[in-house]
Enzyme design. Sequence first.
Site, PDB file in Angstrom:
ATOM      1  N   ASP A  32      -2.150 -13.059  -2.679  1.00 14.66           N
ATOM      2  CA  ASP A  32      -1.758 -11.656  -2.767  1.00 14.66           C
ATOM      3  C   ASP A  32      -0.377 -11.448  -2.118  1.00 14.66           C
ATOM      4  OD1 ASP A  32      -2.668  -8.689  -3.154  1.00 14.66           O
ATOM      5  OD2 ASP A  32      -2.015  -8.802  -1.066  1.00 14.66           O
ATOM      6  N   LYS A  73       3.279 -10.232  -3.832  1.00 17.84           N
ATOM      7  CA  LYS A  73       4.091  -9.126  -3.317  1.00 17.84           C
ATOM      8  C   LYS A  73       5.487  -9.608  -2.921  1.00 17.84           C
ATOM      9  CE  LYS A  73       0.050  -6.627  -1.549  1.00 17.84           C
ATOM     10  NZ  LYS A  73      -0.881  -6.595  -0.421  1.00 17.84           N
ATOM     11  N   GLY A 130      -6.120   0.425   1.150  1.00 19.57           N
ATOM     12  CA  GLY A 130      -7.047   1.548   1.296  1.00 19.57           C
ATOM     13  C   GLY A 130      -6.831   2.580   0.197  1.00 19.57           C
ATOM     14  N   GLY A 153       0.792  -1.226   0.000  1.00 16.90           N
ATOM     15  CA  GLY A 153       0.000   0.000   0.000  1.00 16.90           C
ATOM     16  C   GLY A 153       0.823   1.274   0.000  1.00 16.90           C
TER      17      GLY A 153
END
Length: 429
Positions: A201, A205, A302, A134
């Site tokens: 996920d 990453k 987010g 993020g």
Amino acid sequence: MKKVGVAILGMGVVGGGTYKILKEHRELYQKSYKVDLTVEVVLERDRSKALALGIEEDRIAANIQEICSNPDVDIVVEVMGGVEPAKTFVLDCLRAGKSVVTSNKELFCKYSHELEAVAKKNHCGLFYEASCVGGVPVIRSLLDNLQGNNILSMMGIINGTTNYILTKMAEEGAAYEDVLKEAQRLGYAEANPAADVEGYDATYKLSILSSLAFHTKIPYTKIYREGITNISVADIEYGKKFGYVLKLLAIGKNGENGIEVRVHPSFIKSSHPLASVGDSYNAVYITGDCVEDVMLYGRGAGALPTGSAIVGDIIYCATHTNYQYSTFKNTEEAAQSTKFVENFESAYYIRLNATDRTGVLAKVSSIFAKCKISVAQMLQERGPVGEDGATPVIFITHVTRENNIKKAVQLINESEEVAKVAAVIRVVS
Ligand code: NDP
Ligand code: HSE
């Protein structure tokens, strides 16, 4: 003032956050970086999402060709997710001479070699800070700030959804399904949340981060993966009795025997810096031979935190003429010459549902001895309080090999005295 036109593909959580930041901070970027960033056009199949953000009707493209042929678009932000049509659209844009910024870890992890080759050929930038962790600037740190180091290891909480779920389960005893729904509502989860809870996920990453850290392409298929779907509140509570916190950890190590990469639920000591990383926060703990330990911490998911990473890449792209590409051997075949460690070492938490009778512990001990497993701690609940009226018995082992544990689990499950192995969770020191 340099004018730079941006196109956004996908006006969902991240696309919406990116649009908002660019709109609200336009003057700040003009003043600070002497660059005027404007969103020229967007692509979104649900036009009402774009309209709801205040985007004019005539700025919603009908197809990708309209964006590729638009001379006012310099940078394309791909925040649609998934492999297709995202891959085709990104390649079309690069071939049309547009630089690309993406948050799509699945796409970048699986096709970075192909995308980067086309970006280089067309003298375009290809940026992917938002694809990992993020708003936490971990990719730029690996590319620009830590490159003087031989990175020895990294350990991180790199999925916001699962960290949010595990935090709520640990702190409130909340039911897994309820918290997952809440994570979806908050915009943390992937379109298919199985990608989060099954650990995919995090493997995408870790594939990107460990490739950068260890300078070779680490395919996600080489990463051991285990999600959180089998985790129960009971195990989280038993773990607390030993002073542990449960996290979905991504671990990468570069040692003498090769590269070790894994994603799985892990118990860590409550005093470890990663133990206090809760909610949708993420952190990556990197150890380099010069810098020693560095921990990068922040929101892992987010709209605005991820938009922050996207806009950072846009500004970098808009203010640099020479683009930087991956520092790892970015070819499909690179991994063939890399040695991977599969039978890794760890300590383990093992919960048995045992029948409460004489000889059970002796039998389990003999299996552990046979499998070269040494017990560090043990806890037995009084009376038949567990599933099926069995007695929960918990062992914490000393460090042993993964294959030793697999063998012991098989032998215990085959034995008549012990009902079953109910949980096996790695303990990370
Ligand atoms: P969303 O589902 O909220 O947004 C994606 C948007 O793209 C949706 O509006 C979707 O429309 C649209 N879209 C998909 N395919 C097409 C298409 N072919 N043409 C036009 N529009 C299309 O996803 P997120 O914003 O959450 O995530 C986007 C990407 O960013 C993913 O790769 C994700 O992994 C990554 N990411 C997400 C983070 C987060 O916190 N959410 C953080 C970091 C990275 P529709 O709804 O109709 O399908
Ligand atoms: N679904 C992802 C997560 C989004 O929960 O971490 C951020 O990459």
